[in-house]
Write an enzyme that holds these catalytic residues in place. Structure first.
Site, PDB file in Angstrom:
ATOM      1  N   HIS A   1      31.726  44.126  36.241  1.00 18.90           N
ATOM      2  CA  HIS A   1      31.850  43.126  37.298  1.00 18.90           C
ATOM      3  C   HIS A   1      31.255  41.792  36.866  1.00 18.90           C
ATOM      4  O   HIS A   1      31.872  40.736  36.972  1.00 18.90           O
ATOM      5  CB  HIS A   1      31.157  43.640  38.557  1.00 18.90           C
ATOM      6  CG  HIS A   1      31.153  42.667  39.679  1.00 18.90           C
ATOM      7  ND1 HIS A   1      30.125  41.787  39.892  1.00 18.90           N
ATOM      8  CD2 HIS A   1      32.085  42.391  40.616  1.00 18.90           C
ATOM      9  CE1 HIS A   1      30.422  41.027  40.925  1.00 18.90           C
ATOM     10  NE2 HIS A   1      31.599  41.385  41.394  1.00 18.90           N
TER      11      HIS A   1
ATOM     12  N   CYS B   1      47.332  40.930  32.313  1.00 17.85           N
ATOM     13  CA  CYS B   1      46.280  40.195  33.028  1.00 17.85           C
ATOM     14  C   CYS B   1      44.923  40.871  32.897  1.00 17.85           C
ATOM     15  O   CYS B   1      43.974  40.501  33.562  1.00 17.85           O
ATOM     16  CB  CYS B   1      46.656  39.977  34.487  1.00 17.85           C
ATOM     17  SG  CYS B   1      46.847  41.509  35.386  1.00 17.85           S
TER      18      CYS B   1
HETATM   19  C1  PEP Z   1      43.139  45.513  34.889  1.00 20.43           C
HETATM   20  O1  PEP Z   1      42.896  46.650  35.240  1.00 20.43           O
HETATM   21  O2  PEP Z   1      43.348  45.180  33.715  1.00 20.43           O
HETATM   22  C2  PEP Z   1      43.184  44.422  35.874  1.00 20.43           C
HETATM   23  C3  PEP Z   1      43.587  43.217  35.552  1.00 20.43           C
HETATM   24  O3  PEP Z   1      42.748  44.706  37.117  1.00 20.43           O
HETATM   25  P1  PEP Z   1      41.208  44.834  37.525  1.00 20.43           P
HETATM   26  O4  PEP Z   1      40.381  44.362  36.384  1.00 20.43           O
HETATM   27  O5  PEP Z   1      41.030  44.013  38.733  1.00 20.43           O
HETATM   28  O6  PEP Z   1      41.076  46.305  37.785  1.00 20.43           O
END
Ligand code: PEP
Ligand code: MG
Length: 878
Positions: free
Chosen positions: A458, A835
């Site tokens: 986080h 992403c």
């Molecule tokens: C991922 O899992 O790569 C993602 C972009 O989503 P998050 O980091 O919010 O789980």
């Protein structure tokens, strides 16, 4: 045919870098173009890898070649190891393919023994020469003992200190020839005491041991860490360069220096460097004597200086890049000991690249390839004052999770960070780990340091999003949050004590190190413009706030690739409504809470659409496990109970019921849409209503929401959610009376979705790889905890990199490749992006280009890095 393991400098060239290492290849190249290089030979990187394959043994074949090349070297130089007339002394230096300054070992003056020393002194009655010889001898014994035999430096330093005390002098240079002679004897005795054998007097034995030591140093801990930080594979190995010594400390007609053809700090085109008369290379570095600027060398050594300036010109034109050179003048004659493309600051790199284009030395493509994308980071964040940081010693190291520099007073809670910052204090927030509740405190702090958590924890993700410096996962910290103190490197730090953290290196320092603001030079824009003209991969950003979105646009983002809608609820007022939604026990109660939330979401989306001015905006439905948002403090629980007309105990029971054993594999992502479709309805309404309003306000913008469903694992699950989206969106559009196009797609972050990508592609407008989760679920490593055991994986050479920071090409990458190959034929219009945090990592971006993705999406401050990396990938794969 058997391999050739040794090359004389006259046998190699600059193109043989992989085999000869950077230093060896350049020594060969300088030899080829007729520059004065002491003639030695290079033992190849393949000999090094063979050494490791054979169980850390130099096999007979390699040894025979080394011996043959020693003979050739003796012949070429007219000197022999151990000879009393013309003794050969050599330096033995490492040299990998990529430069790793200071990471591996070097031994100078090899070949000295009692007889050679005596013979040398006999041949030159100058007392200064005698001192020089004994000084070289004691240095050699010390270096050999330390580097080759791993006898600690401290034993020798203690002896030097004792000698200086006895003689009543302060500096090494004040010791006489007799003192140094005595010291050499003491050193040999110390060696025997520590090793149990006499110091080896046979120069060839010395040489073989030194070669072994250089090979061994490839695997030393600091080299391993450097390689990991700089993407240098362990499998490359290091070459070893054996070069006859020339002596800058022979007399006052000798000297040594280092120089750059352009200023490595600013890039300015001028010869920069330092020179010391009557000195050896290490004296320049050691700082005992103050070197003089290179220009002054002209007065003392006019011919050598003229030759050197000429060499600089030849080398720059030859390599078409700024050169970093080491040289020695022996008896007025210039010798080149090393040249390489000089390391430089990011700012200098940009200027030099642009200047070389203007000077007609490089094409624009070549200029773009010259910039290391990772270095751009330093142009975008405040940095430590370089002169201060050079001298500072780190007290600990975590992961360089989000670049930049932060210095301030330690606080242990987000609330304290906020209140201290409000009264004008600069603070560093130190936490075991951070949670969504810490967001405002993180914003208020100069930087964040956590004890736990990896590159996708986080703290790391949020800090990068904010462009805030963060060092995560420093497990050496012994934390006592309750008592507001921690210990690190033997010292206890209390609230209000000062520390400094470097989010690029992960280093932690005691006290305040001054920072300087980043400046973006004009060349930055030029290079980025060229980069954009070469790249085919689009670059979007992960942004959840209009500020982040605007920043990302400024930095060149071509859309939002991921808006994490849950991040919009960190604000204290909003989180109250959000908690009501989570803790609602009926659909009606949930809908009532959602109705409070909708206006916030809608207005946030409107601002995002406006900030993006018609570029695509991908909005992801609520994803995280709900319990992450429930209150933990008594007063927050009481407030929630009051708002919902429940007792505190009832609310606590609900909170308890939300707990899961594996929250990251639990009730999250689109599973929330399956259980609570009303959340999906509300989020769709907010998105479409925002799009309608912005389209009405700005008829020029082509607002295009891309609605993204997280954590899909099955086409029926996807269909279920999509149906809600389409019904809701179409009803809103009909009511709004404006034509709005929207796309519906899914994240691919569960291996099952990758395996069944053809089925899902038939129904989806786009795929976006969530490689944080995809990595987590492919490896079965928790993205928040794996940092704890990763070091053992590095130490045992199981992994060279953190798969959460650098995309795992062979496993996760294979799933990505399968997904694209299965999806595109079914749906030729399918666009595909990434992403996860890898979207801003240069090597991962290159891989995304190779896979044929349409875009990468990364945090705003990584956008320029991704643009450049995408351009380099396109140029390299042309
Ligand atoms: C991922 O899992 O790569 C993602 C972009 O989503 P998050 O980091 O919010 O789980
Ligand atoms: Mg995810």
């Amino acid at each position: 045919m058997s391999k050739k393991y040794c090359y004389l400098f006259s046998e190699g060239n600059a193109g043989m870098r992989e085999l000869l290492g950077g230093k060896g290849a350049n020594l060969a190249e300088m030899t080829n173009i007729g520059l004065p290089v002491p003639q030695g030979f290079t033992i190849t990187t393949e000999a090094c890898t063979q050494y490791y394959e054979d169980g850390r043994i130099i096999n007979d074949e390699i040894m025979a070649e080394v011996k043959a090349n020693v003979e050739k070297m003796e012949e070429i130089n007219g000197k022999k190891f151990g000879d009393l007339e013309n003794p050969l002394l050599v330096s033995v230096r490492s040299g990998a393919r990529a430069s790793m300054p200071g990471m591996m070992d070097t031994i100078l003056n090899l070949g000295l023994n009692d007889d050679v020393v005596a013979a040398m002194i006999k041949g030159n009655p100058d007392p200064k020469f005698e001192r020089f010889v004994y000084d070289s001898y004691r240095r050699f014994i010390q270096m050999f003992s330390d580097v080759v035999m791993e006898v600690g430096k401290k034993y020798f330093e203690q002896l030097i200190d004792k000698m200086k005390e006895e003689k009543g002098v302060k500096f090494d240079v004040d010791l006489t020839a007799a003192d140094l002679k005595e010291l050499a004897e003491q050193f040999k005795a110390e060696y025997k005491k520590q090793i149990g054998e006499d110091f080896p007097s046979d120069p060839k034995v010395q040489l073989y041991e030194a070669i072994r030591a250089v090979f061994r140093s490839w695997d030393n801990p600091r080299a391993n860490v450097y390689r990991r930080d700089n993407d240098i594979p362990y499998s490359w190995g290091t070459a070893v360069n054996v070069m006859p010594m020339v002596f800058g400390n022979l007399n006052n007609n000798s000297g040594t220096g280092v120089a750059f053809t352009r200023d490595p700090a600013t890039g300015e085109k001028k010869l920069m460097g330092e020179f010391l008369v009557n000195a050896q290379g290490e004296d320049v570095v050691a700082g005992v004597r103050t070197p003089m600027p290179i220009a002054e060398m002209e007065k003392q050594f006019p011919q050598a200086y003229k030759d050197f300036v000429n060499v600089c010109d030849v080398l720059e034109k030859h390599y078409r890049d700024m050169q970093d050179m080491e040289f020695t003048v022996e008896n007025g004659k210039l010798y080149m000991l090393q040249c390489r493309n000089g390391k430089r600051t990011a700012q200098a790199a940009l200027k030099i690249a642009c200047d070389l284009v203007d000077e007609g030395m490089k094409t624009r493509e070549e200029a773009v390839l010259m910039i290391d994308p990772r270095n751009l980071d330093t142009l975008l964040h405040p940095q430590f004052d370089a002169s201060v940081i050079k001298k500072a010693e780190a007290i600990g190291k975590g992961l360089g999770a989000s670049p930049g520099a932060a210095a301030g007073k330690i606080v242990f809670s987000a609330d304290d960070a906020e209140s201290w910052a409000e009264r004008g204090e600069k603070v560093v927030l130190v936490r075991l780990e951070t949670s969504p509740e810490d967001i405002t405190g993180m914003k208020a702090a100069q930087g964040i340091l956590t004890v736990r958590g990896g590159m996708t924890s986080h703290a790391a993700v949020v800090a990068r999003g904010m462009g805030k410096c963060c060092v995560s996962g420093c497990g050496d910290i012994n934390m006592d949050e309750e008592a507001k103190q921690f210990t690190l490197a033997g010292k206890t730090y209390h609230e209000g004590d000062t520390i400094s953290i470097d989010g690029s290196t992960g280093n932690i320092y005691d006290g305040l190190i001054p920072t300087v603001d980043a400046t973006i030079a004009g060349e930055f824009g030029r290079i980025m413009k060229w980069a954009d003209s070469f790249r085919t991969l689009h670059v979007r950003t992960n942004a959840d706030t209009p500020e982040d979105a605007r920043k990302a646009r400024e930095l060149g983002a071509e859309g939002i690739g991921l808006c994490r809608t849950e991040h919009m609820f960190f604000d204290p007022i909003r989180i109250a409504a959000f908690r009501e939604m989570i803790c609602a026990d009926t659909k009606e109660a949930r809908e009532a809470a959602l109705a409070k939330i909708e206006p916030y979401q809608q207005s946030d989306f409107e601002k995002l659409f406006e900030a993006l001015e018609g570029y695509p905006v991908t909005i992801r439905f609520l994803d995280p496990p709900l319990h992450e948002f429930v209150p933990t403090e008594e007063e927050d629980i009481a407030a929630l109970a009051a708002a919902q007309g429940k007792t505190v105990d009832e609310v606590k029971a609900i909170i308890e019921s939300l707990k899961e054993f594996n929250p990251m594999m639990g009730h999250r992502g689109c599973r929330l849409s399956i259980t609570y479709p009303e959340i999906t309805v509300m989020q769709t309404q907010a998105i479409i209503r925002a799009a309608i309003n912005v389209t009405k306000a700005h008829p020029g913008f082509k607002v295009l929401p891309e609605i993204m469903i997280p954590l899909t694992c099955d086409v029926k699950e996807y269909d279920f959610v999509k149906k809600i989206v389409v019904e809701t969106a179409d009803a809103e559009i009909a009511a709004g009376g404006v034509e709005i196009n929207y796309l519906v797609g899914t994240m691919i972050e569960i291996p099952r979705a990758a395996l069944l990508a053809d089925e899902i592609a038939a129904k989806a407008d786009f795929f976006c790889f969530g490689t944080n989760d995809l990595t987590q679920m492919t490896f079965g490593f928790s993205r928040d905890d794996s940092g704890k055991f990763m070091n053992a994986y590095y130490d045992n050479k199981i992994f060279e990199n953190d798969p959460f920071a650098r995309l795992d090409r062979s496993g996760v990458g294979k799933l990505m490749d399968m997904t694209i190959k299965a999806g595109r034929p079914v749906n030729p219009k399918l666009h595909v992006g990434i992403c996860g945090e890898h979207g801003g990592d240069p090597t991962s971006v290159e891989f995304c280009h190779e896979l044929g993705l349409n875009y990468v999406s990364c945090s705003p401050f990584r956008v320029p890095i991704a643009r450049l990396a995408a351009a380099q990938a396109a140029i390299k794969n042309k």
